[in-house]
Design a protein around this motif. Structure first.
Motif, PDB file in Angstrom:
ATOM      1  N   GLN A 234       0.729  -1.234  -0.047  1.00 52.54           N
ATOM      2  CA  GLN A 234       0.136   0.123   0.032  1.00 52.54           C
ATOM      3  C   GLN A 234       0.918   1.198  -0.102  1.00 52.54           C
ATOM      4  N   ARG A 254      -0.309  -7.432 -10.408  1.00 53.80           N
ATOM      5  CA  ARG A 254      -1.581  -7.783 -10.504  1.00 53.80           C
ATOM      6  C   ARG A 254      -2.683  -6.845 -10.208  1.00 53.80           C
ATOM      7  N   GLU A 255      -3.900  -7.039 -10.703  1.00 57.40           N
ATOM      8  CA  GLU A 255      -4.855  -6.120 -10.566  1.00 57.40           C
ATOM      9  C   GLU A 255      -5.278  -5.542  -9.446  1.00 57.40           C
ATOM     10  N   ALA A 257      -7.150  -4.402  -6.150  1.00 53.36           N
ATOM     11  CA  ALA A 257      -8.039  -4.677  -5.594  1.00 53.36           C
ATOM     12  C   ALA A 257      -9.127  -3.673  -4.729  1.00 53.36           C
ATOM     13  N   PRO A 258     -10.440  -3.713  -4.746  1.00 52.21           N
ATOM     14  CA  PRO A 258     -11.106  -2.572  -4.330  1.00 52.21           C
ATOM     15  C   PRO A 258     -10.632  -1.907  -2.995  1.00 52.21           C
ATOM     16  N   ASP A 260      -7.477  -1.570  -2.079  1.00 49.82           N
ATOM     17  CA  ASP A 260      -6.032  -0.997  -2.440  1.00 49.82           C
ATOM     18  C   ASP A 260      -5.917   0.337  -2.502  1.00 49.82           C
ATOM     19  N   ALA A 263      -7.514   3.084  -5.116  1.00 52.62           N
ATOM     20  CA  ALA A 263      -8.075   2.172  -6.249  1.00 52.62           C
ATOM     21  C   ALA A 263      -9.004   2.941  -7.120  1.00 52.62           C
ATOM     22  N   HIS A 272      -9.175  -7.073 -17.101  1.00 51.83           N
ATOM     23  CA  HIS A 272      -8.681  -8.097 -16.434  1.00 51.83           C
ATOM     24  C   HIS A 272      -7.028  -8.280 -16.273  1.00 51.83           C
TER      25      HIS A 272
END
Length: 280
Positions: A234, A254-255, A257-258, A260, A263, A272
Motif C-alpha cells: 500500500q 496484479r489487478e 483490489a477494491p 487498495d 484504487a 483483467h
C-alpha cells in the motif's frame, strides 16, 4: 522461583531468527526487508541456507553481519528476480500498446521502471520506444535499491549466443524488426546502441524508504510488488500515485483490489490486466 523456561518449538525459533536477521540487515546495511511478504522471503532465506550448508538462520545472520560478501549474497537473493530481454512476450505486447496510447500526447514523456529487474528490462523498453520513433523525446528512469545491481546494469552486455532466443521472444511479442539492429557487437557480446542507452537514466532508489522524486507519464513495476507484504504494498501504491501524472498509466504485478490505496483513482486500460490510467 520462576518455573522452567517454556521451550519454543523449532518453527517459532526460526521465525524469531528471521526477524533478527532482517533487523540486523536493516541496522547494519540500511536495507529494509521487514515488511516483505513473509512466505516468499522465508523461501529465499532457506534456499540460501541450503546452498551454503547452514543449519540455522542464526548462522546465516552471523556471516551476513560480519562479512560484506555474505551480505551481498543475501541482498541479491532477496532482490527482485532478473528479467531477460523480452522474456514475457505478452507483457511486452501490452507495453507496446500502452506506449502508443499514453505517451504520444506528451511533449517530453518520462517513464519510471521502479525496481528494474535487470538492464535487459530497461533495454526492452528502449527498443519498444525506438520502434515507435519515440526514443528521442522519452526519458527512461530505471531505479534499483542495490548498488551492486546498479553497477552491473551500467556495465551490462549480452552473450551473442542468446540473441537467437531473444529474437524469437521479440517476434512473439509483436516485434517486426531484426533485434540485432538495436545492438552493437563487442567481441562475443552485444550492447544496446549508445543512442538508446543514452535515454536511460540509472539511479539507486529504495521503494521502501524513499519519497517521490519526479512526475511520470508511465510507471512500470511488474515484478517487485509481488515480494511486498500488505502494508508495504500500500505504501508503494501511494508512492506511485504521488509520482504519476494525471492520465498517466501504471503497470503493476496484479489487478488492483477494491481496498487498495487510491484504487478509485484509476480506470483499467485492459480488461483483467494490471494496467491502469490515473483519472483522479
Amino acid at each position: 522461583m520462576n518455573g522452567p523456561l517454556r521451550q519454543a518449538g523449532a518453527p517459532a525459533i526460526e521465525e524469531l531468527e528471521i526477524d533478527l536477521l532482517l533487523e540486523g540487515v536493516f541496522q547494519r546495511y540500511g536495507f529494509d526487508f521487514r515488511a516483505y511478504d513473509r512466505p516468499g522471503l522465508k523461501r529465499r532465506v532457506l534456499g540460501l541456507m541450503a546452498e551454503r550448508a547452514l543449519a540455522t538462520v542464526s548462522l546465516l545472520q552471523d556471516r551476513v553481519l560480519h562479512d560484506p560478501a555474505a551480505a551481498s549474497t543475501l541482498l541479491r537473493a532477496l532482490s527482485v528476480r532478473p528479467a531477460l530481454l523480452f522474456d514475457d512476450p505478452e507483457q511486452v505486447r501490452q507495453t507496446r500498446e500502452v506506449l502508443a496510447g499514453c505517451l504520444r500526447a506528451s511533449a517530453l514523456p518520462k517513464v519510471w521502471l521502479a525496481e528494474c529487474a535487470h538492464a535487459e528490462e530497461a533495454w526492452s523498453l528502449a527498443i519498444l520506444l525506438a520502434e515507435q520513433q519515440m526514443h528521442h523525446r522519452t526519458e527512461i528512469f530505471a531505479t534499483v535499491a542495490n548498488e551492486e545491481l546498479l553497477a552491473e546494469a551500467l556495465e551490462a552486455s549480452i552473450p551473442m549466443e542468446r540473441m537467437a532466443q531473444y529474437q524469437e521472444n521479440y517476434l512473439k511479442s509483436g516485434g517486426t524488426a531484426h533485434l540485432a539492429d538495436f545492438f552493437e557487437v563487442r567481441g562475443k557480446r552485444a550492447v544496446l546502441l549508445p543512442a538508446l542507452r543514452s535515454r536511460i537514466t540509472w539511479a539507486q532508489y529504495n521503494l521502501v524508504t524513499d519519497a517521490s522524486f519526479n512526475e511520470f507519464q508511465l510507471i512500470l513495476c511488474p515484478r517487485a510488488l509481488a515480494d511486498f507484504g500488505p502494508l508495504l504494498r500500500q505504501r508503494a501504491l501511494r508512492l506511485f500515485h504521488d509520482s504519476l501524472a494525471l492520465f498517466g498509466v501504471l503497470g503493476i504485478d496484479r489487478e488492483l483490489a477494491p481496498g487498495d490505496t487510491l484504487a478509485t483513482s484509476y480506470q483499467p486500460v485492459f480488461a483483467h490486466q494490471a494496467w491502469y490510467k490515473r483519472v483522479a
